[in-house]
Design an enzyme around this catalytic site. Structure first.
Site, PDB file in Angstrom:
ATOM      1  N   LYS A 289       0.837  -1.202   0.000  1.00 27.92           N
ATOM      2  CA  LYS A 289       0.000   0.000   0.000  1.00 27.92           C
ATOM      3  C   LYS A 289       0.871   1.250   0.000  1.00 27.92           C
ATOM      4  O   LYS A 289       0.555   2.235  -0.669  1.00 27.92           O
ATOM      5  CB  LYS A 289      -0.964  -0.017   1.185  1.00 27.92           C
ATOM      6  CG  LYS A 289      -2.120  -0.980   0.961  1.00 27.92           C
ATOM      7  CD  LYS A 289      -3.001  -1.128   2.175  1.00 27.92           C
ATOM      8  CE  LYS A 289      -4.032  -2.225   1.958  1.00 27.92           C
ATOM      9  NZ  LYS A 289      -4.588  -2.720   3.213  1.00 27.92           N
TER      10      LYS A 289
ATOM     11  N   LYS B  77     -10.468  -4.075  -8.604  1.00 33.59           N
ATOM     12  CA  LYS B  77     -10.899  -2.671  -8.558  1.00 33.59           C
ATOM     13  C   LYS B  77      -9.747  -1.736  -8.893  1.00 33.59           C
ATOM     14  O   LYS B  77      -9.932  -0.742  -9.568  1.00 33.59           O
ATOM     15  CB  LYS B  77     -11.363  -2.325  -7.136  1.00 33.59           C
ATOM     16  CG  LYS B  77     -12.833  -2.515  -6.928  1.00 33.59           C
ATOM     17  CD  LYS B  77     -13.169  -2.334  -5.464  1.00 33.59           C
ATOM     18  CE  LYS B  77     -12.410  -3.294  -4.598  1.00 33.59           C
ATOM     19  NZ  LYS B  77     -13.060  -4.188  -3.745  1.00 33.59           N
TER      20      LYS B  77
ATOM     21  N   LYS C  51      -5.524  -9.728 -14.046  1.00 33.03           N
ATOM     22  CA  LYS C  51      -6.398 -10.172 -12.964  1.00 33.03           C
ATOM     23  C   LYS C  51      -7.483  -9.115 -12.715  1.00 33.03           C
ATOM     24  O   LYS C  51      -7.179  -7.925 -12.651  1.00 33.03           O
ATOM     25  CB  LYS C  51      -5.548 -10.354 -11.694  1.00 33.03           C
ATOM     26  CG  LYS C  51      -6.362 -10.825 -10.519  1.00 33.03           C
ATOM     27  CD  LYS C  51      -5.612 -10.731  -9.205  1.00 33.03           C
ATOM     28  CE  LYS C  51      -6.595 -10.909  -8.070  1.00 33.03           C
ATOM     29  NZ  LYS C  51      -6.140 -10.549  -6.765  1.00 33.03           N
TER      30      LYS C  51
HETATM   31  P1  ADP Z   1      -9.827  -6.021  -5.447  1.00 30.94           P
HETATM   32  O1  ADP Z   1      -8.548  -6.597  -6.024  1.00 30.94           O
HETATM   33  O2  ADP Z   1     -10.830  -5.762  -6.510  1.00 30.94           O
HETATM   34  O3  ADP Z   1      -9.588  -4.822  -4.550  1.00 30.94           O
HETATM   35  P2  ADP Z   1     -10.175  -7.425  -2.989  1.00 30.94           P
HETATM   36  O4  ADP Z   1      -8.710  -7.415  -2.719  1.00 30.94           O
HETATM   37  O5  ADP Z   1     -11.074  -6.557  -2.156  1.00 30.94           O
HETATM   38  O6  ADP Z   1     -10.435  -7.156  -4.532  1.00 30.94           O
HETATM   39  O7  ADP Z   1     -10.666  -8.952  -2.905  1.00 30.94           O
HETATM   40  C1  ADP Z   1     -11.612  -9.500  -2.021  1.00 30.94           C
HETATM   41  C2  ADP Z   1     -11.579 -11.011  -2.199  1.00 30.94           C
HETATM   42  O8  ADP Z   1     -11.856 -11.397  -3.562  1.00 30.94           O
HETATM   43  C3  ADP Z   1     -10.205 -11.610  -1.869  1.00 30.94           C
HETATM   44  O9  ADP Z   1     -10.367 -12.859  -1.237  1.00 30.94           O
HETATM   45  C4  ADP Z   1      -9.581 -11.759  -3.235  1.00 30.94           C
HETATM   46  O10 ADP Z   1      -8.549 -12.699  -3.254  1.00 30.94           O
HETATM   47  C5  ADP Z   1     -10.776 -12.165  -4.110  1.00 30.94           C
HETATM   48  N1  ADP Z   1     -10.521 -11.752  -5.501  1.00 30.94           N
HETATM   49  C6  ADP Z   1     -10.365 -10.480  -5.934  1.00 30.94           C
HETATM   50  N2  ADP Z   1     -10.131 -10.439  -7.276  1.00 30.94           N
HETATM   51  C7  ADP Z   1     -10.107 -11.723  -7.699  1.00 30.94           C
HETATM   52  C8  ADP Z   1      -9.900 -12.359  -8.990  1.00 30.94           C
HETATM   53  N3  ADP Z   1      -9.684 -11.642 -10.082  1.00 30.94           N
HETATM   54  N4  ADP Z   1      -9.947 -13.713  -9.055  1.00 30.94           N
HETATM   55  C9  ADP Z   1     -10.179 -14.448  -7.942  1.00 30.94           C
HETATM   56  N5  ADP Z   1     -10.375 -13.926  -6.713  1.00 30.94           N
HETATM   57  C10 ADP Z   1     -10.349 -12.584  -6.571  1.00 30.94           C
END
Ligand code: ADP
Ligand code: TRP
Length: 323
Positions: A111, A193, A190
């Protein structure tokens, strides 16, 4: 087995969140003796600094989970900040947490590298997460691989508290969610957000169709046969289309002589069918917000009752109660 996990309300849930995490939480509500799931709004406050937005994401997150099948009869669903005992417990844990343990946390370092300002909240994020877990005597914590280090930190903190003050906390175990199929985003990276490449679960049909039509594909000629494995459209199609349609689509890829536009249309149709029911359920829930508030209030009450007993146990152990 007592299962617990939290999910940060930092924006609308996307397909990656559902297939990589939420779907598995929902499956676990049946396997567990008890399941606690919460919307981690205190953690989200480290990044979402807009009052209205944080409120909206928090409530929307709860509605989304309910629409996707989280059953309040089977799992305790609540908002993190509705259980102030956790913040109290966090302080007790903070006093025994070595700085070095937090300095080594990859997610904190990431971060910072992304340009977030280092504040005490960001730095002590894993201690609050430890309090979240220990406050409910959770023994299984399903998380994505990126969160495993935080579970190790939690175990370290619990272990040294238990060692110093006597057995107080249940030692939790991380359970890595199956994220073998990383869901790709509209640019092939991947889905996340932070990359602006998401397909939201609760999107209007029209907007989602447009997003799907804009997915980046390669420029090989139509006639050429293509490998269905490792193709973005195909990877997304596999998630939402029935097996027979997937098999037929694989054949089309192998034969060649098709345009990606056709695949995108098929994907948009399959997505519409796949999400139709939960999107409808979400609209019903959104139309009766009082019922959702009631579910969250009941969840918070159950969660508080549990957290209170653990907090008292910890207070007693370290001498801030009963003096
Ligand atoms: P983002 O990357 O959109 O900020 P988060 O980190 O908030 O998403 O992810 C919340 C949950 O969803 C976590 O357990 C994360 O590993 C899962 N997750 C997020 N993006 C993916 C993806 N593209 N494929 C599989 N799992 C995902
Ligand atoms: N830090 C977790 C994430 O970003 C969310 C979270 C907060 C959590 N408290 C938790 C996960 C407790 C598991 C247990 O995904």
């Amino acid at each position: 087995m007592r299962v617990l996990s939290g999910i940060q309300p930092t924006g609308p849930f996307h397909w990656g969140n559902y297939f990589g995490a939420i779907r598995q939480y929902i499956e676990l509500q049946d396997a567990a003796d008890e399941a606690y799931y919460f919307i981690a709004n205190l953690h989200a406050l480290t990044t979402v600094r807009d009052k209205e937005l944080l409120r909206q994401y928090t409530f929307d997150g709860a509605i989304d989970l309910l629409a996707l099948g989280l059953n309040p009869e089977k799992a305790v669903l609540f908002v993190q900040s509705d259980v102030p005992e956790v913040s109290e417990l966090c302080w007790l844990l903070m006093t025994g947490t070595p700085m070095g343990l937090l300095e080594r946390c990859v997610s904190y370092k990431d971060k910072l590298a992304k340009g977030l300002k280092a504040d005490a909240g960001l730095f002590t994020y894993p201690v609050l997460q430890a309090a979240d877990i220990l406050a409910y005597d959770a023994d299984v914590v399903p998380v994505g691989e990126d969160q495993l280090q935080h579970i190790e930190v939690c175990r370290d903190i619990a272990g040294s508290f238990n060692h110093h003050f006597g057995e107080t906390f249940v030692m939790p175990k991380g359970k890595v969610l199956d994220q073998s199929a990383k869901v790709p985003g509209t640019d092939g990276e991947k889905m996340s957000k932070s990359y602006n490449n998401t397909l939201a679960v609760f999107e209007t049909e029209k907007k989602q169709r447009k997003q799907i039509m804009r997915i980046q594909t390669d420029s090989r000629p139509m006639e050429e046969p293509k490998d269905p494995d490792g193709d973005v459209l195909m990877d997304l199609f596999k998630l939402v289309a029935p097996d027979d349609e997937v098999a037929a689509m694989r054949e089309i890829y192998r034969k060649g002589g098709f345009g990606y536009g056709e695949v995108k249309k098929a994907l948009a149709n399959a997505a519409q069918r796949y999400w139709a029911e939960v999107r409808e359920r979400r609209e019903e829930l959104a139309a009766t917000p009082d019922e959702v508030y009631q579910i969250l209030a009941a969840g918070a009450e159950k969660a508080r009752a549990k957290a209170r007993t653990v907090l008292e146990r910890a207070q007693d152990a370290c001498g801030v109660a009963g003096w």
